[in-house]
Each structure stands twice: as structure tokens, then as C-alpha cells.
Scaffold this motif. Structure first.
Motif, PDB file in Angstrom:
ATOM      1  N   LEU A  23      -5.517   2.480  15.592  1.00 41.51           N
ATOM      2  CA  LEU A  23      -4.143   2.099  15.253  1.00 41.51           C
ATOM      3  C   LEU A  23      -4.115   1.190  14.022  1.00 41.51           C
ATOM      4  N   LYS A  24      -5.039   0.228  13.973  1.00 45.92           N
ATOM      5  CA  LYS A  24      -5.086  -0.689  12.830  1.00 45.92           C
ATOM      6  C   LYS A  24      -5.437   0.044  11.538  1.00 45.92           C
ATOM      7  N   VAL A  25      -6.418   0.926  11.605  1.00 45.97           N
ATOM      8  CA  VAL A  25      -6.835   1.680  10.421  1.00 45.97           C
ATOM      9  C   VAL A  25      -5.678   2.550   9.923  1.00 45.97           C
ATOM     10  N   SER A  26      -5.029   3.242  10.834  1.00 44.75           N
ATOM     11  CA  SER A  26      -3.916   4.114  10.445  1.00 44.75           C
ATOM     12  C   SER A  26      -2.733   3.318   9.907  1.00 44.75           C
ATOM     13  N   ALA A  27      -2.470   2.170  10.499  1.00 44.76           N
ATOM     14  CA  ALA A  27      -1.368   1.335  10.016  1.00 44.76           C
ATOM     15  C   ALA A  27      -1.651   0.840   8.599  1.00 44.76           C
ATOM     16  N   SER A  28      -2.889   0.497   8.309  1.00 46.54           N
ATOM     17  CA  SER A  28      -3.223   0.062   6.944  1.00 46.54           C
ATOM     18  C   SER A  28      -3.094   1.231   5.972  1.00 46.54           C
ATOM     19  N   GLY A  29      -3.442   2.433   6.435  1.00 43.89           N
ATOM     20  CA  GLY A  29      -3.274   3.620   5.602  1.00 43.89           C
ATOM     21  C   GLY A  29      -1.805   3.917   5.322  1.00 43.89           C
ATOM     22  N   LEU A  30      -0.954   3.739   6.339  1.00 43.26           N
ATOM     23  CA  LEU A  30       0.486   3.939   6.144  1.00 43.26           C
ATOM     24  C   LEU A  30       1.035   2.982   5.095  1.00 43.26           C
ATOM     25  N   GLN A  31       0.626   1.745   5.181  1.00 41.54           N
ATOM     26  CA  GLN A  31       1.115   0.743   4.237  1.00 41.54           C
ATOM     27  C   GLN A  31       0.641   1.054   2.816  1.00 41.54           C
ATOM     28  N   VAL A  74       1.569  15.720 -12.765  1.00 45.55           N
ATOM     29  CA  VAL A  74       0.564  14.824 -12.167  1.00 45.55           C
ATOM     30  C   VAL A  74       1.222  13.948 -11.104  1.00 45.55           C
ATOM     31  N   GLU A  75       2.394  13.443 -11.415  1.00 39.56           N
ATOM     32  CA  GLU A  75       3.105  12.582 -10.464  1.00 39.56           C
ATOM     33  C   GLU A  75       3.501  13.355  -9.204  1.00 39.56           C
ATOM     34  N   MET A  76       3.942  14.583  -9.361  1.00 42.44           N
ATOM     35  CA  MET A  76       4.313  15.391  -8.195  1.00 42.44           C
ATOM     36  C   MET A  76       3.092  15.700  -7.332  1.00 42.44           C
ATOM     37  N   ALA A  77       1.956  15.957  -7.968  1.00 43.28           N
ATOM     38  CA  ALA A  77       0.721  16.183  -7.212  1.00 43.28           C
ATOM     39  C   ALA A  77       0.312  14.918  -6.466  1.00 43.28           C
ATOM     40  N   ASP A  78       0.417  13.763  -7.137  1.00 42.22           N
ATOM     41  CA  ASP A  78       0.108  12.489  -6.473  1.00 42.22           C
ATOM     42  C   ASP A  78       1.056  12.235  -5.308  1.00 42.22           C
ATOM     43  N   MET A  79       2.335  12.556  -5.502  1.00 42.67           N
ATOM     44  CA  MET A  79       3.314  12.345  -4.439  1.00 42.67           C
ATOM     45  C   MET A  79       3.004  13.232  -3.235  1.00 42.67           C
ATOM     46  N   ARG A  80       2.644  14.446  -3.505  1.00 47.55           N
ATOM     47  CA  ARG A  80       2.327  15.377  -2.407  1.00 47.55           C
ATOM     48  C   ARG A  80       1.099  14.899  -1.631  1.00 47.55           C
ATOM     49  N   GLU A  81       0.077  14.458  -2.372  1.00 51.06           N
ATOM     50  CA  GLU A  81      -1.135  13.962  -1.729  1.00 51.06           C
ATOM     51  C   GLU A  81      -0.847  12.704  -0.905  1.00 51.06           C
ATOM     52  N   ALA A  82      -0.069  11.784  -1.449  1.00 51.83           N
ATOM     53  CA  ALA A  82       0.278  10.555  -0.730  1.00 51.83           C
ATOM     54  C   ALA A  82       1.110  10.879   0.505  1.00 51.83           C
ATOM     55  N   ASN A  83       2.012  11.830   0.382  1.00 50.60           N
ATOM     56  CA  ASN A  83       2.845  12.230   1.513  1.00 50.60           C
ATOM     57  C   ASN A  83       1.994  12.818   2.639  1.00 50.60           C
ATOM     58  N   ALA A 135      -0.759  12.204   7.902  1.00 49.03           N
ATOM     59  CA  ALA A 135      -2.000  12.210   8.682  1.00 49.03           C
ATOM     60  C   ALA A 135      -2.185  10.881   9.412  1.00 49.03           C
ATOM     61  N   ASN A 136      -1.902   9.780   8.736  1.00 49.68           N
ATOM     62  CA  ASN A 136      -2.008   8.464   9.379  1.00 49.68           C
ATOM     63  C   ASN A 136      -0.979   8.322  10.495  1.00 49.68           C
ATOM     64  N   LEU A 137       0.215   8.826  10.265  1.00 45.44           N
ATOM     65  CA  LEU A 137       1.264   8.770  11.279  1.00 45.44           C
ATOM     66  C   LEU A 137       0.874   9.593  12.510  1.00 45.44           C
ATOM     67  N   GLN A 138       0.282  10.744  12.287  1.00 42.87           N
ATOM     68  CA  GLN A 138      -0.162  11.591  13.400  1.00 42.87           C
ATOM     69  C   GLN A 138      -1.280  10.905  14.189  1.00 42.87           C
ATOM     70  N   THR A 139      -2.168  10.206  13.499  1.00 38.25           N
ATOM     71  CA  THR A 139      -3.246   9.476  14.171  1.00 38.25           C
ATOM     72  C   THR A 139      -2.667   8.375  15.054  1.00 38.25           C
ATOM     73  N   ILE A 140      -1.638   7.690  14.561  1.00 33.17           N
ATOM     74  CA  ILE A 140      -0.993   6.649  15.366  1.00 33.17           C
ATOM     75  C   ILE A 140      -0.356   7.261  16.610  1.00 33.17           C
TER      76      ILE A 140
END
Length: 139
Positions: free
Chosen positions: A8-16, A102-111, A116-121
Motif C-alpha cells: 500500500l505504501k509503495v503504491s501510494a508513493s507511486g500514485l503521488q 512526446v508529451e502525449m506519450a508521456d501522459m499515456r505512460e504516466a496514466n 497500475a498503482n491504483l489497481q495494486t492498492i
């Protein structure tokens, strides 16, 4: 500390971290055509995000932290637009060094990383609930 709480802690830090990354990408996209106010002035400079791993002393888990928010030092794009207030004596305007693709690719990757972090939580929360239900049932 138990592994589920660590997850939970790892995923929460990833979300942030990914939330910050999404905000920076959004700023870059929003300012992709922002020029300077006066002739020859520098336009908006693309921002970048750097991550770092930080060990949580309480759990021993490796968390994600924002190392720094920097700027991209690549050259500005230049285009001919003599009617712009930012145009120099030759009619050339400096444009931000933001590439929308490049920005759209970064946005997609971040999304995707955020999801993935939300699903782990969610999975960790479900496992904790199932453990509590098992403990109640055994009493």
C-alpha cells in the motif's frame, strides 16, 4: 510491517509521483504555443520530472519520490510570424521546446502507471479484508 501494508505504501508513493508527472505534462501541453511577451524574449521552457527511489525506514520498502522538477535545455523552435508581439526584427518568433507527441506519450505512460498503482492498492485492500474475514470466521 506486513507485506500488504508495504505494498500500500509503495503504491501510494507511486500514485503521488505519477500525479505530479501528469500535472507537469499538462503544463507542458498547455504552454506548447506560449511565446515571450516582447521581441526576442524566451518562450515557455519544457519541464521535466525526475524520480528517485527512497527507502522507507519503517517498512523497508523502496518508495518512489520526485527527485526534481527540471527544465529541458534543448533549443527552442523558431517560426516566421511577423505579426506576433514576440517577433524579432526578421519576423522570427521563438516557440517553446515542447513536442506535443512526446508529451502525449508521456501522459499515456504516466496514466497507465497511475492506474497500475491504483489497481495494486485495490488488490491489497481486498486481501486485507479477506484476511480480516478469515480471522473473524476462525473465532
Amino acid at each position: 510491517m506486513d507485506p500488504l501494508t508495504s505494498a500500500l505504501k509503495v503504491s501510494a508513493s507511486g500514485l503521488q509521483a505519477e500525479s505530479t508527472r501528469l500535472r507537469i505534462v499538462s503544463e507542458n501541453i498547455a504552454n506548447a504555443r506560449s511565446t515571450g511577451d516582447v521581441p526576442g524574449a524566451d518562450p515557455y521552457r519544457r519541464k521535466t520530472v525526475s524520480f528517485a527511489a527512497e527507502v522507507d525506514r519503517a517498512s523497508g520498502a523502496s518508495l518512489v519520490e520526485i527527485d526534481r522538477i527540471g527544465t529541458d535545455d534543448s533549443d527552442f523552435n523558431v517560426e516566421f510570424d511577423p505579426g506576433s508581439p514576440a517577433a524579432d526584427e526578421k519576423g522570427m518568433v521563438k516557440l517553446p521546446n515542447v513536442n506535443i507527441l512526446v508529451e502525449m506519450a508521456d501522459m499515456r505512460e504516466a496514466n497507465r502507471a497511475y492506474e497500475a498503482n491504483l489497481q495494486t492498492i485495490k488488490q491489497s485492500r481486498d486481501l486485507i479484508s479477506q484476511t480480516i474475514d478469515l480471522l473473524r470466521a476462525s473465532q
